[in-house]
Design an enzyme around this catalytic site. Structure first.
Site, PDB file in Angstrom:
ATOM      1  N   CYS A  50      -8.065  24.172   4.853  1.00 48.90           N
ATOM      2  CA  CYS A  50      -7.006  25.193   4.884  1.00 48.90           C
ATOM      3  C   CYS A  50      -7.319  26.409   4.013  1.00 48.90           C
ATOM      4  O   CYS A  50      -6.565  27.375   4.017  1.00 48.90           O
ATOM      5  CB  CYS A  50      -5.661  24.595   4.474  1.00 48.90           C
ATOM      6  SG  CYS A  50      -5.046  23.407   5.687  1.00 48.90           S
ATOM      7  N   HIS A  94       3.453  35.797  14.910  1.00 46.14           N
ATOM      8  CA  HIS A  94       2.195  36.472  15.232  1.00 46.14           C
ATOM      9  C   HIS A  94       1.766  37.408  14.106  1.00 46.14           C
ATOM     10  O   HIS A  94       1.363  38.548  14.335  1.00 46.14           O
ATOM     11  CB  HIS A  94       2.295  37.199  16.584  1.00 46.14           C
ATOM     12  CG  HIS A  94       2.252  36.243  17.721  1.00 46.14           C
ATOM     13  ND1 HIS A  94       3.372  35.545  18.128  1.00 46.14           N
ATOM     14  CD2 HIS A  94       1.231  35.835  18.517  1.00 46.14           C
ATOM     15  CE1 HIS A  94       3.047  34.765  19.141  1.00 46.14           C
ATOM     16  NE2 HIS A  94       1.751  34.911  19.396  1.00 46.14           N
ATOM     17  N   GLU A 139       4.774  22.460   9.762  1.00 41.94           N
ATOM     18  CA  GLU A 139       3.492  23.144   9.915  1.00 41.94           C
ATOM     19  C   GLU A 139       2.721  22.538  11.088  1.00 41.94           C
ATOM     20  O   GLU A 139       1.959  23.219  11.759  1.00 41.94           O
ATOM     21  CB  GLU A 139       2.697  23.008   8.614  1.00 41.94           C
ATOM     22  CG  GLU A 139       1.569  23.992   8.510  1.00 41.94           C
ATOM     23  CD  GLU A 139       0.939  23.998   7.138  1.00 41.94           C
ATOM     24  OE1 GLU A 139       1.253  24.910   6.360  1.00 41.94           O
ATOM     25  OE2 GLU A 139       0.136  23.079   6.857  1.00 41.94           O
TER      26      GLU A 139
END
Length: 155
Positions: A50, A94, A139
């Site tokens: 990550c 986005h 998530e």
């Protein structure tokens, strides 16, 4: 076989039901609404995959409580959606979260508190009895961070 009934006499206001009958109770009720958004981020000071730029389809679940109004509603689901679209989602969907959120590590734990604060701030301007009781930020389909009102009050 399932049976069904065709409604022949649609209930009419002031004829079949009176306005004072629309509100069934005066209890606090929790309503829930969920949304999804797609975004990219990476984590700082983290050793693992990550740390690299990557994306998620996040899912946010809100629990909002309040007292029913004169027609039996706590809050219109459309009003929650408007707050989400106008004041929260614009910073998330986005987007590259490291740029659009306040300076923070964009962990689910940090983000869920920011989302909670934005929704509570918007609702406080609407009615005093509204409370964001919880926010869950998924998530992935199986991993989420959650914040609850009592935790926010305590510190």
């Amino acid at each position: 076989m399932f049976g069904f009934t065709i409604v022949e006499n649609l209930q009419k206001m002031d004829k079949d039901i009176q306005k004072h009958e629309l509100r069934y109770h005066t209890k606090r009720v929790l309503v829930s609404k969920e949304f999804t958004f797609d975004a990219a981020h990476h984590l700082h000071c983290y050793e693992g995959k990550c740390k690299n730029l990557h994306g998620h389809t996040y899912r946010v679940v809100f629990g909002i409580s309040g007292y029913t109004d004169g027609i039996g509603l706590v809050i219109d689901f459309g009003d929650i959606k408007k707050i989400w679209k106008d004041q929260i989602e614009v910073h998330l969907d986005h987007r590259y979260l490291n740029d659009t959120l306040p300076k923070m590590n964009t962990t689910a734990e940090n983000m869920v508190v920011w989302i909670y604060e934005k929704m509570q701030e918007a609702l406080t301007g609407e009615r005093e009895d509204y409370h964001v009781e919880f926010v869950k930020l998924y998530e992935t389909p199986t991993s989420y961070a959650e914040v609850r009102r009592e935790w926010m009050i305590d510190g």
